[in-house]
Scaffold this motif. Structure first.
Motif, PDB file in Angstrom:
ATOM      1  N   ASN A 120      52.057  44.047 -73.215  1.00  0.00           N
ATOM      2  CA  ASN A 120      50.999  44.711 -73.973  1.00  0.00           C
ATOM      3  C   ASN A 120      50.164  45.654 -73.105  1.00  0.00           C
ATOM      4  O   ASN A 120      49.747  46.712 -73.564  1.00  0.00           O
ATOM      5  N   VAL A 128      47.481  46.567 -79.736  1.00  0.00           N
ATOM      6  CA  VAL A 128      47.782  47.923 -79.286  1.00  0.00           C
ATOM      7  C   VAL A 128      47.718  48.891 -80.468  1.00  0.00           C
ATOM      8  O   VAL A 128      47.133  49.973 -80.374  1.00  0.00           O
ATOM      9  N   LEU A 149      49.580  49.675 -73.746  1.00  0.00           N
ATOM     10  CA  LEU A 149      48.256  50.306 -73.760  1.00  0.00           C
ATOM     11  C   LEU A 149      48.214  51.476 -72.787  1.00  0.00           C
ATOM     12  O   LEU A 149      47.659  52.532 -73.068  1.00  0.00           O
TER      13      LEU A 149
END
Ligand code: C2E
Ligand code: CA
Ligand code: CA
Ligand code: CA
Length: 277
Positions: free
Chosen positions: A164, A128, A168
């Motif tokens: 994650n 990220v 994002l």
């Protein structure tokens, strides 16, 4: 062992030996490919089914090997992922694509581009931050970047992945589920995914003309996507008849040889000037 089996066994051994040597060689070559400038990115347009307009494309990596020539991503991407080499490819592709988005933007062209990423990429905690850094370096809006992840990959490690993907999404990057229909996602699982787009696997689209069962499957996927508030994209659209059928079914976007084949960045700019109909 019968004589015949011995012979078969010998052939088997030679084959695996060759196979193993090829893999070792390929692995060494992959290491050189990035530094040696052997990768290129091609771009394939995505059109709105509503009016045929194009302002999105998918980035697809191309490898020209110095001796073996052109190697398709289907051959080396799964291999790179198995051998832990995908990360460097993904980093290279993201840098290249975001740099291109910035150059296009400077010349008055604002596009959204999808990049394919592997599960091993997204699971990596540094990913990220990497995406964030690349976008900032090139002053590119996060909304211009979409990341495509395959449905099968998503089943792998849900919790870590969801964290994650959420990060994002908070960054402003779009997320897409690729090759949808081939995996085993349940409705509940899909509803949890923080994604914006669902891409129907090409195998359902290319058989659409000749197989009536597929019409029902594709229609259900489109409905499912819309219930979840997602944009639905059909890939592998090769004929006008399929385009029409998808438009009638309310599918949002189409990608495929009917519209255009993947092409280098400068060709895409020319192609877009000409327009598509
Ligand atoms: P994908 O993500 O499903 O990409 C679509 C593939 O379908 C591309 O193959 C594209 O050229 C092909 N295609 C597009 N329209 C049509 C059509 O109308 N008919 C047919 N028969 N094919 C069509 P390509 O470029 O060979 O890539 C194969 C796969 O390799 C991709 O499948 C993706 O999974 C992977 N890949 C490609 N580039 C990258 C990359 O930069 N990173 C990663 N991780 N994977 C990549
Ligand atoms: Ca894809
Ligand atoms: Ca796909
Ligand atoms: Ca695929």
């Amino acid at each position: 062992l019968a004589k015949r089996d011995h012979a078969a066994y010998a052939i088997y051994c030679t084959e695996t030996e060759t196979h193993r040597r090829n893999r070792t060689a390929l692995l060494a070559d992959l290491r050189e490919a990035i530094d040696g400038g052997q990768f290129r990115v091609h771009y394939q347009p995505k059109a709105l089914l509503r009016d045929g307009s194009v302002n999105k494309a998918e980035a697809l990596v191309r490898w020209t090997h110095p001796e073996r020539g052109w190697i398709t991503p289907d051959e080396f991407i799964p291999f790179a992922e198995q051998t832990g080499r995908l990360k460097s490819i993904t980093h290279w592709v993201l840098n290249e694509v975001v740099g291109q988005l910035a150059r296009w933007h400077d010349s008055g062209l604002t596009l959204c581009v999808s990049v394919n990423v592997g599960m091993s990429d997204v699971e990596d905690d540094a990913f990220v931050a990497f995406v964030d850094r690349v976008l900032r370096q090139h002053h590119v809006e996060p909304a211009q970047l979409c990341l495509e992840i395959t449905e099968t990959g998503m089943m792998h490690r849900p919790q870590q992945l969801l964290v994650n993907l959420d990060r994002l999404r908070q960054l402003g990057v779009s997320l897409s589920i690729d090759d949808f229909g081939n995996g085993y996602s349940s409705f509940g699982y899909l509803a949890q995914m923080p994604v914006h787009e669902l891409k129907i696997d090409r195998t359902f689209i290319e058989r659409l003309e000749h197989n009536f069962e597929n019409i029902s499957i594709v229609r259900s996927i489109i409905e499912l996507g819309h219930i979840l508030g997602l944009d639905v994209v059909a890939e592998g659209v090769e004929t006008q008849a399929i385009w029409q059928a998808l438009a009638v079914m309310g599918c949002d976007e189409a990608q495929g040889y009917l519209i255009a084949r993947p092409m280098p960045a400068d060709e895409l700019a020319h192609w877009l000037e000409k327009g598509f109909d």
